[in-house]
Structure formats: C-alpha cells, structure tokens
Motif scaffolding. Structure first.
Motif, PDB file in Angstrom:
ATOM      1  N   PHE A  48     -97.781  -2.003 -64.757  1.00 12.29           N
ATOM      2  CA  PHE A  48     -98.507  -1.505 -63.595  1.00 12.29           C
ATOM      3  C   PHE A  48     -98.589   0.015 -63.560  1.00 12.29           C
ATOM      4  N   SER A  60    -102.403  -3.905 -55.151  1.00 10.92           N
ATOM      5  CA  SER A  60    -100.987  -3.624 -54.944  1.00 10.92           C
ATOM      6  C   SER A  60    -100.759  -2.784 -53.701  1.00 10.92           C
ATOM      7  N   GLU A  68     -97.038  -5.355 -57.356  1.00 13.97           N
ATOM      8  CA  GLU A  68     -96.502  -4.545 -58.457  1.00 13.97           C
ATOM      9  C   GLU A  68     -95.086  -4.958 -58.817  1.00 13.97           C
TER      10      GLU A  68
END
Length: 436
Positions: A48, A60, A68
């Motif tokens: 991420f 996210s 995440e």
C-alpha cells in the motif's frame, strides 16, 4: 465559544447524545486497528505504500486506513451505501418498492430491512473478491501477503469482513437514532479526519528535508482554506421563493394576509452525490486492484483521481445523483398542493399545477448550479493536488464531506439548543383562556 460549550453540555439530553456519538465513533476507530487473521501485515503495508494518490488510496482514506491494514472493518460502510443506492433507484423504476416508500413508517422499515440484507450480500461478494485477490498478492521482495492460502482463509476472511461491515452498519444506525447527526456520514467523516494528523506530520517531515518546497506548502494551505470558505458559503446559500397567504374571515377575526418564503438550497442533496459516486467507482476499481489480469490492471490504472477518464465518470455520477436525490427528497407537486391547501400562492403564479411547474423549473436550475459546484469542488482541488504531488490524499471530495457533515451536525446541535430555549420560555407559564 466557552459560553456556547457551556450551553451545550448543560442540557442533559444533548450531552448524553454527544457522549454516545463520541463513544460509538471511538469503538469504530478501535475496530479499524483489529487485524484480519491470516494476513501478513508488514508485506501488505509495503504493497500500500505505492497507492497514495490512487483510487485504492482513496478507498483506504474513506475506511480510515482499515483497508490498508486489512482489519475487520476493511470494507467500511461502502456496501451499505451501495445497497442504499440500489434501493433508492428501485423506488423510481420498480412499482412495488415505490409503493412501499409511500406507506410511511411501515414501508420505510421494510426498505431498511431490505437494505440490510443487500449490505450483507454485497459484503460477502466484496469480501470474497478481496480474499481471492490477497492470495495472489506479493510484496516488493516476493513475500506472499497470505502465508497460508486456501478455502479456509477465504471463508474466514469473508465471515470476518461481513461481520465487520454489519457491525459498522449497526453503529451508524445507533448514532442516527440515539446520538447526534447522521451516523453513516459521521463514520465516513471519522475515517477521513483520522488520516489528517499523520498526513500533516508527513508533510512537515518532507518540508524539513527539502522534498516539499515552502511555496508549494503555502499555496496548498491557502487553497484548502479558500475551498472550505467556498463550501460553507454554497452550503448555506438558498433561493427564497416568496409565498403570500390570502386573508380569511373566521368569526370576528381576519386571518392570513401574511408573507413568507419557501427556502430552496442550491445543494439540496448535500454530500450524498460525491459519496454515492465514489462508492460506485470504488466497487469495480477496488476488485480490479486485486485481480492479476493484464487488461483489468490497465483499466484500473486509468481509474485514478488524476486521470481524465476517472474524473469524467466521477462528474457524470455526481450530476446524476444531484438530480436523482433532489427528486427523491423534494416533490414539487406535493409542495404546491400543501401551499394551496393553506391558502398560499406565489405572486404571479396560479395555485396548483402552474405552481408545481414553476417550482420544478426553479429547482432544476438550482440543482444544475449545485451539481456544477459539487463537481468543481470534488475535481479541481484533486487535479491541482495531483500536479503538486502532495504525499497524502485530501482532495475536494474529502473536504466537501468533512465540511458538509460538520455543518449538518452543528445544525442538529443548534436545533436542540433552540428547542430547549422554547421549553425554557414555556416553563412556569400559565396558558389561560379568554375568560381567565
């Protein structure tokens, strides 16, 4: 400010509602840090790291970083919003659902129950897609995100994520009923606000190292302040349609003859259009990020906030939902009928059908202006931030949601204060008839 806070917390019911809301949001934030079993958190975090400024980074951000970290709240509230969109669309195109929406509280309870079932179904589908995608993901060093893949991991992930979404849905409904403000909107608000401190710290660190010039930092700060002021101005703006009431003789008294107005906001749909538009775009794009197919990855690469195709779809969905949600919440025919029954009329417009047509024309023009305003706020700052290459995603959509939800919550608190003031005026008063 201190006097206002004293007035707010001096009311027992309002204080209880605020504390309940804060407690529920605290529970939500704790759940955003409870990991899903079977996932290597370090490898996932390295994956991420390269999604900042992309659509996956926006997803996210809406989940408060839960996606995440792949926690039990990784799906967030988006399945509930998607189910709500489907049910509201059905109220327009499917007659049985339209009849239910007109049956009052009983019909709304049935629609709410169907929305919950749809939320669970969408959560199962999205959870299964994410679980399958996680099994095929690897970190920069080639380490797998899921050390022990298989059917057991998929089943456990689907159950965990679905239960997490159901719990978030329950939190939102409890906040709406027993707290202050709209629970679903406050959950999204909390997820966005939770990322601000880390983003500011990261920006200051980059400024100290020279990676972020001072001029760029000042320009972005001034831009955010200007956008916030513009949002507040537009959210409070309204068109006041004048209404006159004819005089009536009741017994020995003359009633009526007063003038009033019908307030029509420029943005009657609030923050619903960007939330709905983001939810629709996020659903296929999120699944595409977990599918290791060449053409799917190419399509997902174009669906990023800085790409013209993403912004084209985003603006189109915003305009559509501005008109759709306004049409669902405001019926010119019913409003014109109510004004006519109360003996009112718009100067120069005949009561009945001409009044409803006039209101529909005014509302269409206002909605067009509101749709352009919402689209500009959601898209233009995002494009500018993409040009400046800021290390965090806090674009126009996030600003509009944060400011809009904050204004709505403040309005509800103000309504409680006003109602409390009226109760204070009536306390101790004696209502007497004509003869004492």
């Amino acid at each position: 400010m201190l006097a206002t806070l004293h007035n707010i917390f001096s009311i027992a019911e309002l204080r209880r509602r605020i504390f309940f809301t804060l407690m529920m949001l605290a529970v939500y934030r704790v759940g955003c840090h409870v990991p899903t079993p079977g996932v290597n958190a370090q490898v996932l975090a390295s994956f991420f790291e390269g999604t900042q400024g992309t659509l996956l980074g926006l997803v996210s951000a809406f989940t408060g970083g839960a996606l995440e970290r792949m926690t039990i709240f990784a799906l967030g509230i988006m399945p509930y919003i998607s189910a709500s969109i489907i049910l509201q669309l059905l109220t327009v195109v499917y007659e049985p659902v339209a009849r239910l929406s007109k049956e009052g509280a009983a019909g709304r309870r049935v629609i709410t129950r169907w929305t919950r079932y749809g939320t669970i179904l969408l959560s199962v589908v999205q959870g299964a897609g994410i679980a399958v995608g996680l099994q095929s993901m690897t970190g920069p060093a080639g380490d797998p995100v899921v050390p022990y893949p298989g059917f057991g991991f998929i089943l456990l992930t689907v159950i965990t994520l679905t239960a997490g979404t159901a719990f978030i849905m329950w939190i939102g409904e409890q906040v709406t009923e027993r707290g202050i403000g709209n629970g679903i909107s406050l959950i999204i608000f909390a997820g966005i606000v939770a990322n601000i401190p880390a983003a500011l710290v990261n920006s200051i660190r980059l400024f100290k190292t020279g990676a972020l010039p001072l001029f760029t930092l000042i320009v972005i700060g001034l831009l955010m302040v200007a956008v916030i002021m513009f949002i507040i101005f537009m959210e409070r703006a309204q068109r006041r349609v004048p209404i006159h009431y004819a005089k009536r003789v009741v017994g020995m008294r003359n009633l009526g003859g007063q003038s009033s107005h019908l307030p029509l906001k420029i943005n009657m749909s609030g923050v619903i259009p960007p939330i709905f538009a983001s939810s629709i775009i996020m659903f296929p794009a999120t699944v595409a990020n977990f599918v290791d197919v060449a053409w799917v990855q190419q399509a997902a690469a174009m669906m990023v906030p800085s790409h013209w195709l993403y912004n084209l779809f985003f603006v189109a969905f915003i305009v559509f939902f501005c008109y759709f949600y306004t049409a669902v919440t405001f019926n010119p025919v019913d409003v014109a009928e109510n004004v006519k029954n109360q003996g009112g009329y718009i100067p120069g417009i005949r009561p009945g059908k001409p009044t409803s047509e006039y209101l529909d024309l005014v509302l269409s023009r206002l909605t067009f202006a509101g749709a352009i305003y919402v689209s500009a706020v959601c898209v233009l700052p995002t494009l500018l931030i993409g040009q400046f290459n800021l290390p965090f995603y806090f674009g126009g959509t996030s600003l509009l949601i944060v400011v809009g939800v904050g204004l709505d919550t403040a309005s509800q608190i103000e309504s409680h204060l006003i109602s409390r003031s009226y109760e204070g005026f009536m306390r101790g008063a004696t209502i007497r008839g004509r003869h004492g």
